[in-house]
Scaffold this active site. Structure first.
Site, PDB file in Angstrom:
ATOM      1  N   ASP A  37      10.574  -2.311  -2.698  1.00 37.60           N
ATOM      2  CA  ASP A  37       9.483  -1.341  -2.822  1.00 37.60           C
ATOM      3  C   ASP A  37       8.192  -1.942  -2.281  1.00 37.60           C
ATOM      4  O   ASP A  37       7.598  -2.832  -2.891  1.00 37.60           O
ATOM      5  CB  ASP A  37       9.290  -0.925  -4.285  1.00 37.60           C
ATOM      6  CG  ASP A  37       8.250   0.168  -4.420  1.00 37.60           C
ATOM      7  OD1 ASP A  37       8.621   1.346  -4.276  1.00 37.60           O
ATOM      8  OD2 ASP A  37       7.065  -0.154  -4.633  1.00 37.60           O
ATOM      9  N   TYR A  42      -0.321  -3.167  -0.056  1.00 37.49           N
ATOM     10  CA  TYR A  42       0.003  -4.472  -0.609  1.00 37.49           C
ATOM     11  C   TYR A  42      -0.350  -5.596   0.352  1.00 37.49           C
ATOM     12  O   TYR A  42      -0.423  -6.763  -0.054  1.00 37.49           O
ATOM     13  CB  TYR A  42       1.484  -4.554  -0.984  1.00 37.49           C
ATOM     14  CG  TYR A  42       1.935  -3.517  -1.995  1.00 37.49           C
ATOM     15  CD1 TYR A  42       1.015  -2.767  -2.730  1.00 37.49           C
ATOM     16  CD2 TYR A  42       3.285  -3.274  -2.205  1.00 37.49           C
ATOM     17  CE1 TYR A  42       1.428  -1.815  -3.634  1.00 37.49           C
ATOM     18  CE2 TYR A  42       3.712  -2.320  -3.123  1.00 37.49           C
ATOM     19  CZ  TYR A  42       2.774  -1.588  -3.827  1.00 37.49           C
ATOM     20  OH  TYR A  42       3.198  -0.641  -4.729  1.00 37.49           O
ATOM     21  N   LYS A  71       4.679   3.266   1.398  1.00 38.30           N
ATOM     22  CA  LYS A  71       3.775   4.295   0.896  1.00 38.30           C
ATOM     23  C   LYS A  71       2.605   4.538   1.848  1.00 38.30           C
ATOM     24  O   LYS A  71       2.075   3.599   2.446  1.00 38.30           O
ATOM     25  CB  LYS A  71       3.233   3.884  -0.480  1.00 38.30           C
ATOM     26  CG  LYS A  71       4.322   3.533  -1.477  1.00 38.30           C
ATOM     27  CD  LYS A  71       3.780   3.067  -2.808  1.00 38.30           C
ATOM     28  CE  LYS A  71       4.907   2.536  -3.680  1.00 38.30           C
ATOM     29  NZ  LYS A  71       5.367   1.198  -3.231  1.00 38.30           N
ATOM     30  N   HIS A 104       0.910   7.521  -1.777  1.00 40.20           N
ATOM     31  CA  HIS A 104       0.639   6.478  -2.762  1.00 40.20           C
ATOM     32  C   HIS A 104      -0.182   7.006  -3.945  1.00 40.20           C
ATOM     33  O   HIS A 104       0.136   6.724  -5.107  1.00 40.20           O
ATOM     34  CB  HIS A 104      -0.085   5.312  -2.084  1.00 40.20           C
ATOM     35  CG  HIS A 104       0.083   4.010  -2.788  1.00 40.20           C
ATOM     36  ND1 HIS A 104       0.082   2.804  -2.147  1.00 40.20           N
ATOM     37  CD2 HIS A 104       0.269   3.704  -4.097  1.00 40.20           C
ATOM     38  CE1 HIS A 104       0.244   1.818  -3.013  1.00 40.20           C
ATOM     39  NE2 HIS A 104       0.353   2.351  -4.210  1.00 40.20           N
TER      40      HIS A 104
END
Length: 319
Positions: A37, A42, A71, A104
């Protein structure tokens, strides 16, 4: 939804440092993980891609064995930015397609060009004298239509949403040409989300829980304290002793047994293996009820709190 029961436990990659990320992904795949994921926000998708490539090159897996999620970030909600955002993610990951692409947050922010800053994060201009978030007037239905176009192109197999509440889900299924394949939200024993889970089940939308261990995801970024750790609760410790497993395994098993996928984060090989080893025991009905009874309706990840505190902008998405 997932190809195998094993894929119901994924590796969450939020807060995994660039230095550790490629090895963490490779080790996770070697241990047996088949669900990763990720997200633009990130900031480690290149390293995720390096770990995936090494695992494939070493013959540990094929691409088809893996379920890879990413996302769409808030600054790319405008329809003309959705496909370029996906293409950047695919390029960083070194992939031709994603298994799942999620919106997201239900928050549209002003576009930040890739060459200006990537990932763009929350501030529109972090160097401004008084930096803030800047919103964009992009309805969610337009973003969803652009996501549907990605499925038509074959660039993603499935699309879904994160951090949606019940009202947004009701609205989404009324205008969606392609039904959402996943709802990803914060779920743990202090925030059981039973009403939302029931709604998603009634609508036929599978669910993935992020931060399934609760406070453990937030202590290191000062959004929780160790005193809030659910793994120290008597109800969890008693179940761990009864089944000869760790408290973390109990909490993750509680989630899997409730019918959704979980994506705990770890870079520790021992914890990676433990987090995946959830299918050799079952919690009793009494144990399940005791752990569910810990519910406080407490979110650790709430833009209504952290956006004001960290980004000088009032941005609630939950009442």
């Amino acid at each position: 939804m997932f190809k195998t029961e094993q894929q119901r436990v994924g590796l969450g990659l939020w807060k995994v440092s660039k230095d550790d990320c490629a090895d963490a992904v490779y080790n996770a795949i070697k241990i047996g993980y088949r669900h990763l994921d990720s997200a633009c926000d990130y900031g480690n998708e290149k390293e995720v891609g390096q770990g995936i490539a090494r695992a494939i090159d070493d013959g540990l897996v094929t691409r088809e064995d893996l379920w890879i999620t990413s996302k769409l970030w808030n600054t790319y909600h405008a329809p003309e930015h959705v496909q370029p955002a996906l293409e950047r993610t695919l390029n960083d990951l070194g992939l031709e397609y994603l298994d799942l692409y999620l919106i997201h947050f239900p928050i549209a922010q002003a576009f930040v060009p890739f060459e200006t800053r990537y990932p763009p994060e929350w501030f529109h201009d972090p160097l401004a004298a008084d930096p803030k978030m800047e919103f964009a007037q992009v309805p969610l239905h337009q973003t969803w239509q652009a996501m549907e176009a990605l499925v038509d192109l074959g660039s993603v197999k499935h699309i879904g949403v994160c951090n949606y509440n019940s009202a947004l889900l009701f609205d989404l299924v009324n205008y969606a040409r392609i039904k959402p394949s996943m709802l990803q939200v914060e779920i743990h024993p202090y925030h059981t989300q039973q009403r939302l889970l029931t709604l998603a089940n009634n609508l036929g939308i599978p669910v993935t829980a992020f931060s399934p261990l609760g406070a453990q995801s937030y202590v290191e970024i000062d959004m929780a304290t160790q005193a809030q750790a659910v793994i120290t609760r008597e109800e969890v410790l008693n179940a761990a002793k009864a089944h000869d497993v760790t408290p973390a395994q109990v909490v993750l098993r509680w989630g899997v047994q409730r019918g959704y996928a979980v994506i705990p984060k770890s870079t520790n090989p021992k914890h990676l293996a433990e987090n995946l080893d959830l299918f050799n025991f079952s919690l009793t009905e009494i144990e399940m009820e005791a752990i569910s009874g810990l519910n406080l309706n407490h979110r650790f990840n709430d833009p209504g709190h952290f956006c004001g505190e960290a980004f000088n902008t009032h941005c609630p998405i939950y009442d």
